[in-house]
Design a protein around this motif. Structure first.
Motif, PDB file in Angstrom:
ATOM      1  N   LEU A  93       0.838  -1.195   0.000  1.00 52.37           N
ATOM      2  CA  LEU A  93       0.000   0.000   0.000  1.00 52.37           C
ATOM      3  C   LEU A  93       0.869   1.241   0.000  1.00 52.37           C
ATOM      4  O   LEU A  93       1.925   1.281   0.645  1.00 52.37           O
ATOM      5  CB  LEU A  93      -0.912   0.024   1.227  1.00 52.37           C
ATOM      6  N   SER A  94       0.411   2.277  -0.699  1.00 54.17           N
ATOM      7  CA  SER A  94       1.120   3.551  -0.677  1.00 54.17           C
ATOM      8  C   SER A  94       0.666   4.350   0.529  1.00 54.17           C
ATOM      9  O   SER A  94      -0.366   4.052   1.151  1.00 54.17           O
ATOM     10  CB  SER A  94       0.827   4.331  -1.959  1.00 54.17           C
ATOM     11  N   ALA A  98      -3.092   4.524   2.401  1.00 53.50           N
ATOM     12  CA  ALA A  98      -3.223   4.335   3.844  1.00 53.50           C
ATOM     13  C   ALA A  98      -3.950   5.513   4.479  1.00 53.50           C
ATOM     14  O   ALA A  98      -4.816   5.321   5.350  1.00 53.50           O
ATOM     15  CB  ALA A  98      -1.849   4.157   4.480  1.00 53.50           C
ATOM     16  N   ILE A  99      -3.635   6.725   4.051  1.00 54.21           N
ATOM     17  CA  ILE A  99      -4.309   7.911   4.579  1.00 54.21           C
ATOM     18  C   ILE A  99      -5.805   7.840   4.278  1.00 54.21           C
ATOM     19  O   ILE A  99      -6.652   8.176   5.120  1.00 54.21           O
ATOM     20  CB  ILE A  99      -3.700   9.201   3.982  1.00 54.21           C
ATOM     21  N   GLY A 100      -6.156   7.396   3.074  1.00 52.39           N
ATOM     22  CA  GLY A 100      -7.565   7.216   2.735  1.00 52.39           C
ATOM     23  C   GLY A 100      -8.237   6.225   3.669  1.00 52.39           C
ATOM     24  O   GLY A 100      -9.378   6.431   4.105  1.00 52.39           O
ATOM     25  N   VAL A 210      -5.921   8.825  -1.020  1.00 50.19           N
ATOM     26  CA  VAL A 210      -6.413   8.071  -2.170  1.00 50.19           C
ATOM     27  C   VAL A 210      -7.254   6.922  -1.624  1.00 50.19           C
ATOM     28  O   VAL A 210      -6.797   6.192  -0.740  1.00 50.19           O
ATOM     29  CB  VAL A 210      -5.253   7.527  -3.028  1.00 50.19           C
ATOM     30  N   PHE A 211      -8.467   6.781  -2.128  1.00 46.76           N
ATOM     31  CA  PHE A 211      -9.369   5.748  -1.618  1.00 46.76           C
ATOM     32  C   PHE A 211      -9.381   4.554  -2.568  1.00 46.76           C
ATOM     33  O   PHE A 211      -9.635   4.705  -3.765  1.00 46.76           O
ATOM     34  CB  PHE A 211     -10.783   6.313  -1.451  1.00 46.76           C
ATOM     35  N   SER A 212      -9.071   3.373  -2.019  1.00 43.02           N
ATOM     36  CA  SER A 212      -9.050   2.161  -2.834  1.00 43.02           C
ATOM     37  C   SER A 212      -9.729   1.028  -2.076  1.00 43.02           C
ATOM     38  O   SER A 212      -9.752   1.021  -0.832  1.00 43.02           O
ATOM     39  CB  SER A 212      -7.614   1.775  -3.178  1.00 43.02           C
ATOM     40  N   LEU A 216      -9.400  -0.213   1.867  1.00 42.91           N
ATOM     41  CA  LEU A 216     -10.614  -0.273   2.681  1.00 42.91           C
ATOM     42  C   LEU A 216     -10.731  -1.626   3.383  1.00 42.91           C
ATOM     43  O   LEU A 216     -10.950  -1.694   4.595  1.00 42.91           O
ATOM     44  CB  LEU A 216     -11.845  -0.030   1.795  1.00 42.91           C
ATOM     45  N   VAL A 217     -10.544  -2.699   2.630  1.00 36.74           N
ATOM     46  CA  VAL A 217     -10.692  -4.044   3.179  1.00 36.74           C
ATOM     47  C   VAL A 217      -9.480  -4.445   4.019  1.00 36.74           C
ATOM     48  O   VAL A 217      -9.617  -5.063   5.077  1.00 36.74           O
ATOM     49  CB  VAL A 217     -10.913  -5.066   2.038  1.00 36.74           C
TER      50      VAL A 217
END
Length: 391
Positions: A93-94, A98-100, A210-212, A216-217
């Motif tokens: 993960l970038s 992670a911030i997302g 960035v949301f991915s 999330l999971v």
């Protein structure tokens, strides 16, 4: 200066200030390395790692200070240590992803605070189980203090002697005496590592989220679960076992809001503290339970200093030998451990559930990535259900 400010300054004592410092000392030194590992696992630069310290210190400091002043109760917050361990094990993960995930986790914490879902769960846990949970969480620190005799016998025995003498002649200043004795012995042995301190102010660094789905999971949901089950649950139990009825939903909402605002700077997850809060809720902090909130407020001020000074203050805290920190924590928590066990075993009809909760929590067992505090409550609740069904 307002009347409210004057009142809390009048309530403040040296023992409360030292309890606040010890809480911060124990909180940082026990898990700051895990936070550094978490930042590095996500590819953080030196500036971003410093920003994480800035965000975490300010988040814990402002929420602890604000909630304690507002409620007039010792409400101490902390970063999510199991959450940091989870992040340290993340791969692929970038930082932006992670911030997302941090933002999604913060939104979930706020949701459970605003809707009072978490408080409703806590209201169903008997005081005996909550007290056993607290004793189980804290007993590990008592055991660690005893074990340090093997690696630093002189330091720990001098600190234990200072504690016993302090409890006999100056009970309110027993813990300050322990800390001073430990520092004196460590200095005499040349074990204070002050040369590694970096005297520089921390600077916040913004990372656009960035949301991915993967984040999330893989991060947001597990981070939310471990923060609520392994941190907030024993945090509320610690307050109730110590006789404080802090507004749970409002406190959870505030920690979620702080996480949301500070996530882009590295404030990954805040929660109610249990171990460090117990240091501020015992008699060693203040004889008057109504004035122990000043210890948590002082801890908040120390946390803010840690956040602003970044590496310098963290370096100072890390300069203390591991045995000194373990011994201070264990001795400072003795009264709270004894009180928790006493309350847990007082009611005979809840005794089986309480001792199961205590033993499972003390074991440190971790299943499905969730710590022993949660499984201790599960074991105790199961015992209660069976007992009621049998009756």
């Amino acid at each position: 200066m307002t009347t409210q400010h004057r009142l809390w300054l009048q309530d403040l004592t040296l023992s409360a200030a030292v309890a606040g410092f010890v809480a911060v000392l124990v909180g940082f030194t026990s898990s700051v390395a895990i936070v550094f590992q978490a930042a590095q696992a996500l590819g953080a630069t030196a500036a971003q790692t410093s920003s994480w310290m800035w965000a975490l210190g300010l988040g814990m400091g402002i929420t602890s200070l604000g909630l304690s002043l507002w409620t007039r109760q010792p409400v101490l917050t902390a970063w999510s240590t199991p959450g940091a361990a989870l992040l340290a094990g993340s791969a692929g993960l970038s930082m932006a992803e992670a911030i997302g995930a941090f933002i999604v986790c913060a939104a979930l914490i706020m949701l459970f605070g605003v809707t009072r879902w978490f408080e409703r769960v806590m209201d169903r846990i008997p005081l005996a189980v909550a007290s056993a949970l607290l004793a189980g969480v804290l007993a590990r620190f008592g055991l660690d203090a005893v074990l340090t005799v093997q690696s630093a016998p002189l330091m720990v025995l001098v600190m234990a002697g200072a504690y016993l003498l302090g409890k006999r002649f100056m009970p309110r200043y027993a813990v300050p005496g322990v800390l001073l004795a430990g520092v004196a012995v460590a200095a005499a042995q040349g074990r204070l590592r002050l040369s590694a301190v970096d005297w520089a102010w921390a600077q916040p660094v913004w990372t656009t989220p960035v949301f991915s789905l993967a984040a999330l999971v893989g991060v947001a949901l597990p981070l939310f679960l471990v923060t609520m089950a392994s941190q907030n649950l024993p945090g509320v139990a610690a307050q109730r076992a110590s006789g404080y009825q802090t507004p749970v939903s409002a406190s959870i909402t505030v920690t979620g809001l702080a996480s949301l605002l500070l996530a882009p700077f590295g404030g990954y997850a805040f929660n109610l503290a249990a171990i460090t809060a117990a240091i501020c809720m015992g008699r060693e902090a203040h004889e008057d339970p109504a004035k122990r909130y000043t210890a948590a407020m002082m801890a908040g001020l120390f946390y803010i200093a840690v956040g602003l000074a970044g590496g310098a203050v963290v370096g100072l805290l890390v300069a203390f030998p591991r045995e000194l920190v373990a011994a201070v924590a264990g001795l400072a928590l003795l009264g709270t451990i004894a009180g928790g066990l006493s309350a847990a075993l007082k009611d005979e009809k809840h005794r089986d559930a309480a001792i199961l909760t205590f033993l499972v929590t003390l074991s440190g067992v971790s299943l499905l990535g969730i710590g022993s505090a949660f499984w201790g409550v599960v074991a105790g609740s199961a015992a209660l259900l069976v007992a009621r069904w049998r009756a």
